[in-house]
Design an enzyme around this catalytic site. Sequence first.
Site, mmCIF file in Angstrom:
data_model
loop_
_atom_site.group_PDB
_atom_site.id
_atom_site.type_symbol
_atom_site.label_atom_id
_atom_site.label_comp_id
_atom_site.label_asym_id
_atom_site.label_seq_id
_atom_site.Cartn_x
_atom_site.Cartn_y
_atom_site.Cartn_z
ATOM 1 N N LYS A 1 0.824 -1.212 0.000
ATOM 2 C CA LYS A 1 0.000 0.000 0.000
ATOM 3 C C LYS A 1 0.855 1.257 0.000
ATOM 4 O O LYS A 1 0.485 2.258 -0.605
ATOM 5 C CB LYS A 1 -0.971 0.002 1.191
ATOM 6 C CG LYS A 1 -2.078 -1.021 0.990
ATOM 7 C CD LYS A 1 -3.244 -0.826 1.909
ATOM 8 C CE LYS A 1 -4.320 -1.864 1.595
ATOM 9 N NZ LYS A 1 -5.370 -1.936 2.586
ATOM 10 N N LYS B 1 -10.723 -4.347 -4.979
ATOM 11 C CA LYS B 1 -11.699 -3.256 -5.006
ATOM 12 C C LYS B 1 -11.171 -2.041 -5.754
ATOM 13 O O LYS B 1 -11.916 -1.289 -6.330
ATOM 14 C CB LYS B 1 -11.936 -2.786 -3.568
ATOM 15 C CG LYS B 1 -12.979 -3.511 -2.806
ATOM 16 C CD LYS B 1 -13.082 -2.821 -1.453
ATOM 17 C CE LYS B 1 -13.901 -3.636 -0.495
ATOM 18 N NZ LYS B 1 -13.778 -3.142 0.878
ATOM 19 N N LYS C 1 -4.394 -10.295 -7.626
ATOM 20 C CA LYS C 1 -5.598 -10.524 -6.805
ATOM 21 C C LYS C 1 -6.757 -9.674 -7.322
ATOM 22 O O LYS C 1 -6.546 -8.532 -7.729
ATOM 23 C CB LYS C 1 -5.241 -10.111 -5.371
ATOM 24 C CG LYS C 1 -6.257 -10.471 -4.332
ATOM 25 C CD LYS C 1 -5.824 -9.972 -2.968
ATOM 26 C CE LYS C 1 -6.142 -8.505 -2.816
ATOM 27 N NZ LYS C 1 -5.999 -7.989 -1.456
HETATM 28 P P1 TYM Z 1 -10.747 -6.113 3.192
HETATM 29 O O1 TYM Z 1 -11.829 -5.123 3.398
HETATM 30 O O2 TYM Z 1 -9.606 -5.740 2.302
HETATM 31 O O3 TYM Z 1 -11.333 -7.456 2.647
HETATM 32 C C1 TYM Z 1 -12.426 -8.094 3.275
HETATM 33 C C2 TYM Z 1 -12.264 -9.602 3.210
HETATM 34 O O4 TYM Z 1 -12.228 -10.038 1.855
HETATM 35 C C3 TYM Z 1 -11.080 -10.873 1.649
HETATM 36 N N1 TYM Z 1 -10.623 -10.678 0.254
HETATM 37 C C4 TYM Z 1 -10.448 -11.678 -0.617
HETATM 38 N N2 TYM Z 1 -10.612 -13.006 -0.508
HETATM 39 C C5 TYM Z 1 -10.376 -13.751 -1.607
HETATM 40 N N3 TYM Z 1 -9.982 -13.234 -2.789
HETATM 41 C C6 TYM Z 1 -9.794 -11.920 -2.954
HETATM 42 N N4 TYM Z 1 -9.420 -11.441 -4.140
HETATM 43 C C7 TYM Z 1 -10.038 -11.069 -1.831
HETATM 44 N N5 TYM Z 1 -9.969 -9.729 -1.642
HETATM 45 C C8 TYM Z 1 -10.322 -9.517 -0.356
HETATM 46 C C9 TYM Z 1 -10.074 -10.380 2.665
HETATM 47 O O5 TYM Z 1 -9.092 -11.351 2.949
HETATM 48 C C10 TYM Z 1 -10.952 -10.079 3.852
HETATM 49 O O6 TYM Z 1 -11.209 -11.238 4.605
HETATM 50 N N6 TYM Z 1 -8.007 -5.702 7.282
HETATM 51 C C11 TYM Z 1 -9.231 -6.259 6.778
HETATM 52 C C12 TYM Z 1 -10.483 -5.772 7.481
HETATM 53 C C13 TYM Z 1 -10.430 -5.952 8.962
HETATM 54 C C14 TYM Z 1 -10.611 -7.191 9.651
HETATM 55 C C15 TYM Z 1 -10.507 -6.853 11.035
HETATM 56 C C16 TYM Z 1 -10.857 -8.495 9.243
HETATM 57 C C17 TYM Z 1 -10.218 -4.989 9.886
HETATM 58 N N7 TYM Z 1 -10.257 -5.519 11.128
HETATM 59 C C18 TYM Z 1 -10.618 -7.838 12.008
HETATM 60 C C19 TYM Z 1 -10.974 -9.488 10.240
HETATM 61 C C20 TYM Z 1 -10.854 -9.150 11.600
HETATM 62 C C21 TYM Z 1 -9.354 -5.872 5.318
HETATM 63 O O7 TYM Z 1 -8.786 -4.898 4.878
HETATM 64 O O8 TYM Z 1 -10.188 -6.594 4.608
#
Ligand code: TYM
Length: 334
Positions: free
Chosen positions: A115, A200, A197
């Site tokens: 990032k 978003k 990957k």
């Molecule tokens: P975030 O918002 O980037 O993504 C949310 C969830 O989606 C999964 N994900 C994917 N899984 C498979 N293939 C993909 N291409 C893909 N893109 C995203 C991510 O692994 C995630 O599970 N840091 C976290 C949010 C967060 C969180 C937490 C999660 C904040 N605090 C506490 C669990 C527990 C995040 O940025 O996810």
Amino acid sequence: MLNDKKILYSGMQATGTLTLGNYLGALKNWVNLNEEYECIYGVMDLHSLTVRQNPAEFRKNARSLYALYVAAGLNPEKNCIYYQSHVPGHAQLSWILGCFTYMGELNRMTQFKDKSAKHTDNINAGLYTYPVLMAADILLYQADVVPVGQDQKQHLEITRDIAQRFNAVYGEVFTVPKAYIPKAGAKIMSLADPQKKMSKSEENPNASIWLMDDRDSIIRKFKRAVTDSDTVVRYAKEKPGISNLMDIYSCVTGKNYDEIEKEFKGKGYGDFKLAVGEAVADELAPLQKRYTELMADKTYIESMIKMNDEKAAFYAAKTLRKVHKKVGLTEMIK
Ligand code: TYM
């Protein structure tokens, strides 16, 4: 907590629109694991602030994420679905845990490296301490299991390290959580470049499936998905495009790779891509319908947010009181 079930905790950033990756890597598994655990899901709006947000759009995205959780099948009357920023304990615990986290550990985080390479004009301290806030989210609720995609594995590892370090000094304060990473769907790749990957923040409209894409767009994007010049539907490292589509198809149909290979034996990529597109569109249709209904029912969603914010704050305060006591912070005089 309220019953004997183990605690599941997870969340997503309240930024942009969700992709099929978010759905298959996380949201769908939340729904599958729902009955087994006492579940808490956060709309992670504080994490979203590491990137500049347009305030009006940001508020809309957070609400829309809340509705999507519910539309996907999480009942807000049975699960605690709340906003991270409405529970002050997250920021409070994050500060304390930051004092138990080494810069060397944060320097190793690949998401920080990625990032900061992407946003060279805004490498802020929040981006750097992001994993500490995530550890606070999870440890605040004494979570046993955290279902996430592959890209969050390193953040779960540091959460466990912080919890163990804290417990080694103060006794068993935190439950040490385990990541739940699904076999299929943990890393859904871009349809335009299967080495990347699905994300978003993708700019190429053909690379990602958005959860609100209509049926025709979904099918068209799958038809255009980049694959190889072979014609055999087979799961293999050297066939990342087809393997990604097989992963997606496996997640939505429940079929394993052998079954998929048999189903498309003697058929070309065209038939397979169409089948994947149709299966995904069928899977998302009920979610999309429910989402539209929910977004029109402001009163219901707001009452659910209010109820669950209070519930989350109650759980969080309990852990925070314990932590304050252990580290020697004095109690407020009432
Ligand atoms: P975030 O918002 O980037 O993504 C949310 C969830 O989606 C999964 N994900 C994917 N899984 C498979 N293939 C993909 N291409 C893909 N893109 C995203 C991510 O692994 C995630 O599970 N840091 C976290 C949010 C967060 C969180 C937490 C999660 C904040 N605090 C506490 C669990 C527990 C995040 O940025 O996810």
